[in-house]
Write a protein that holds these residues in place. Structure first.
Motif, PDB file in Angstrom:
ATOM      1  N   UNK A   1       0.835  -1.206   0.000  1.00 36.85           N
ATOM      2  CA  UNK A   1       0.000   0.000   0.000  1.00 36.85           C
ATOM      3  C   UNK A   1       0.867   1.253   0.000  1.00 36.85           C
ATOM      4  N   UNK A   2       1.978   1.219   0.758  1.00 33.61           N
ATOM      5  CA  UNK A   2       2.898   2.369   0.802  1.00 33.61           C
ATOM      6  C   UNK A   2       3.454   2.661  -0.582  1.00 33.61           C
ATOM      7  N   UNK A   3       3.849   1.613  -1.302  1.00 33.95           N
ATOM      8  CA  UNK A   3       4.379   1.799  -2.653  1.00 33.95           C
ATOM      9  C   UNK A   3       3.303   2.346  -3.597  1.00 33.95           C
ATOM     10  N   UNK A   4       2.054   1.849  -3.419  1.00 36.91           N
ATOM     11  CA  UNK A   4       0.954   2.328  -4.262  1.00 36.91           C
ATOM     12  C   UNK A   4       0.664   3.800  -3.998  1.00 36.91           C
ATOM     13  N   UNK A   5       0.739   4.206  -2.740  1.00 32.52           N
ATOM     14  CA  UNK A   5       0.507   5.611  -2.385  1.00 32.52           C
ATOM     15  C   UNK A   5       1.544   6.507  -3.040  1.00 32.52           C
ATOM     16  N   UNK A   6       2.789   6.068  -3.015  1.00 36.49           N
ATOM     17  CA  UNK A   6       3.847   6.859  -3.640  1.00 36.49           C
ATOM     18  C   UNK A   6       3.655   6.941  -5.153  1.00 36.49           C
ATOM     19  N   UNK A   7       3.140   5.852  -5.750  1.00 37.47           N
ATOM     20  CA  UNK A   7       2.848   5.892  -7.189  1.00 37.47           C
ATOM     21  C   UNK A   7       1.740   6.885  -7.497  1.00 37.47           C
ATOM     22  N   UNK A   8       0.758   6.938  -6.601  1.00 36.87           N
ATOM     23  CA  UNK A   8      -0.401   7.816  -6.843  1.00 36.87           C
ATOM     24  C   UNK A   8      -0.033   9.293  -6.774  1.00 36.87           C
ATOM     25  N   UNK A   9       1.069   9.635  -6.105  1.00 40.12           N
ATOM     26  CA  UNK A   9       1.469  11.045  -6.028  1.00 40.12           C
ATOM     27  C   UNK A   9       2.560  11.377  -7.049  1.00 40.12           C
ATOM     28  N   UNK A  10       2.844  10.396  -7.966  1.00 42.49           N
ATOM     29  CA  UNK A  10       3.686  10.738  -9.099  1.00 42.49           C
ATOM     30  C   UNK A  10       4.984   9.980  -9.260  1.00 42.49           C
ATOM     31  N   UNK A  11       5.369   9.162  -8.276  1.00 40.45           N
ATOM     32  CA  UNK A  11       6.623   8.413  -8.408  1.00 40.45           C
ATOM     33  C   UNK A  11       6.411   7.181  -9.283  1.00 40.45           C
ATOM     34  N   UNK A  12       7.354   6.911 -10.160  1.00 39.83           N
ATOM     35  CA  UNK A  12       7.238   5.754 -11.056  1.00 39.83           C
ATOM     36  C   UNK A  12       7.676   4.478 -10.340  1.00 39.83           C
ATOM     37  N   UNK A  13       7.275   3.357 -10.925  1.00 39.91           N
ATOM     38  CA  UNK A  13       7.677   2.072 -10.336  1.00 39.91           C
ATOM     39  C   UNK A  13       9.191   1.875 -10.411  1.00 39.91           C
ATOM     40  N   UNK A  14       9.809   2.401 -11.463  1.00 35.15           N
ATOM     41  CA  UNK A  14      11.264   2.298 -11.575  1.00 35.15           C
ATOM     42  C   UNK A  14      11.938   3.050 -10.439  1.00 35.15           C
ATOM     43  N   UNK A  15      11.416   4.250 -10.120  1.00 37.07           N
ATOM     44  CA  UNK A  15      11.984   5.036  -9.026  1.00 37.07           C
ATOM     45  C   UNK A  15      11.833   4.301  -7.698  1.00 37.07           C
ATOM     46  N   UNK A  16      10.668   3.663  -7.507  1.00 33.45           N
ATOM     47  CA  UNK A  16      10.448   2.919  -6.273  1.00 33.45           C
ATOM     48  C   UNK A  16      11.364   1.696  -6.202  1.00 33.45           C
ATOM     49  N   UNK A  17      11.564   1.023  -7.357  1.00 34.21           N
ATOM     50  CA  UNK A  17      12.452  -0.142  -7.394  1.00 34.21           C
ATOM     51  C   UNK A  17      13.886   0.271  -7.040  1.00 34.21           C
ATOM     52  N   UNK A  18      14.336   1.404  -7.590  1.00 43.20           N
ATOM     53  CA  UNK A  18      15.689   1.894  -7.283  1.00 43.20           C
ATOM     54  C   UNK A  18      15.823   2.196  -5.798  1.00 43.20           C
ATOM     55  N   UNK A  19      14.768   2.788  -5.201  1.00 43.73           N
ATOM     56  CA  UNK A  19      14.808   3.104  -3.771  1.00 43.73           C
ATOM     57  C   UNK A  19      14.896   1.844  -2.910  1.00 43.73           C
TER      58      UNK A  19
END
Length: 382
Positions: A285-303
């Motif tokens: 859910x945390x990752x989905x929330x970050x996606x909803x405010x504009x972060x891409x899945x690639x950015x989340x994967x790198x993090x």
């Protein structure tokens, strides 16, 4: 991209998971560092022990082991006078007939261990050019000279085989006359006897081998001599080739080291994957929330990879510290000598690559699974 501080803060959200990741990666890196260091140490001591300028004459059919070889005493003088182009010092040809024998040696404290004994005359120093006398003198009758690492082979303190101490072989007592070094070779673990003493104690009237040091002569010249003197039943092999063959003999031991390290590392790796799967599953859910405010899945994967790399590289650093205090400089005895473990550039590079791979490739499966659900489904997850 998410700020690096986000990954750093998340690292401390679950101290128990952090401890497991750091500890698991430290164990994996330490085991692989130990395996590489052990194999490299054994290979280096064997490769350094043989010289391309030395040729060993052994009994025909015994080329695999000097200890099993038998050479007639007359072969030493025959080789010295018949082979042209041998190295000479003050008119003395560099030809050393030696007896090699493995047997238990007892110290004054009563400790008894197997040691490699070498019966030599002073001419041995003409062929074993790496040998340096550190203290005392060359052994005479009733005396022995010990390598500086012989105490490791015997499993005793260095003071127990210092000059003036007594070593017991069979029913005879031998005085330690001196200590020698032969850096990086198996000779440093040997005990050198006067050749006549060792021949008498072992009740043999033959040599184990004759070592020749070449100048203008070649291996072919020595082999021609062995063919001309069929009565002596000799075989010639270059010293470095002989020790290279010994490296092949010890290959199963090195393979077992790798197998053991791989199995334990695999167990630690799968345990770490389970930990990451559980940790990342709770953050869908945390990752989905970050996606909803504009972060891409690639950015989340790198993090997520950054977060994991911080933990595994911390474990790698811990493994290097442990290796420095527990492994570096430690001498390991084996059947024909000892070798020293060292944190060489190759060992350090292997550890670093392992830490990086654990933090990247090991993180990809749980991270991809965490980021794979669609955004609506991920936001509704518990």
């Amino acid at each position: 991209m998410l700020p690096f501080t986000y990954a750093l803060r998340n690292l401390f959200r679950d101290p128990s998971r952090l401890a497991q990741t750091v500890g698991g990666s430290a164990l994996v890196v330490l085991l692989l560092v130990a395996a590489v260091s052990l194999n490299q140490g054994m290979d280096s001591v064997l490769s350094a022990s043989g010289s391309a300028k030395n040729v060993i004459l052994m009994g025909k059919g015994s080329e695999e082991s000097i200890e099993r070889s038998e050479v007639h005493l007359a072969a030493e003088s025959s080789a010295s006078t018949s082979i042209r182009g041998l190295e000479e010092k003050l008119g003395v040809a560099a030809v050393s007939g030696e007896i090699t024998y493995q047997a238990p040696i007892r110290t004054e404290s009563g400790k008894e261990e197997q040691a490699l004994l070498r019966g030599v005359l002073e001419k041995a120093l003409l062929v074993h050019t790496s040998v340096q006398l550190l203290e005392g003198h060359f052994p005479g009758p009733g005396e022995v000279m010990v390598g500086r690492l012989a105490h490791r082979k015997l499993g005793v303190d260095e003071s127990e085989i210092a000059p003036g101490k007594t070593l017991h072989f069979e029913n005879e007592s031998m005085i330690v006359s001196g200590v020698f070094a032969a850096p990086g070779t198996v000779l440093e673990s040997e005990i050198w006897f006067d050749r006549n003493d060792l021949a008498s104690l072992t009740q043999r009237d033959t040599l184990s081998a004759i070592t020749l040091r070449l100048d203008d002569a070649t291996l072919d010249d020595v082999q021609v001599f062995t063919l001309q003197r069929n009565d002596l039943e000799l075989a010639a092999i270059q010293e470095d080739a002989y020790y290279s063959k010994l490296g092949t003999f010890y290959k199963p031991i090195k393979m077992m080291t790798w197998v053991t390290a791989t199995l334990v590392s695999a167990g630690a790796l799968f345990g770490g994957l389970n930990t990451l799967y559980a940790a990342f599953a709770s953050r869908i859910r945390e990752m989905a929330t970050l996606q909803s405010i504009g972060y891409t899945r690639v950015a989340l994967l790198v993090s997520l990879i950054q977060e994991s790399l911080l933990a595994t590289l911390t474990g790698t650093l811990l493994a290097f510290l442990l290796a420095y205090f527990l492994l570096d400089g430690r001498t390991i005895p084996f059947s024909i000598g000892t070798f020293t473990l060292a944190l060489s550039p190759l060992v350090i590079f292997t550890g670093l690559i392992t830490g990086v791979l654990l933090g990247t490739i090991g993180t990809l499966p749980p991270a991809i699974r965490c980021l794979s659900p669609s955004l609506p489904k991920a936001l509704r997850s518990a």
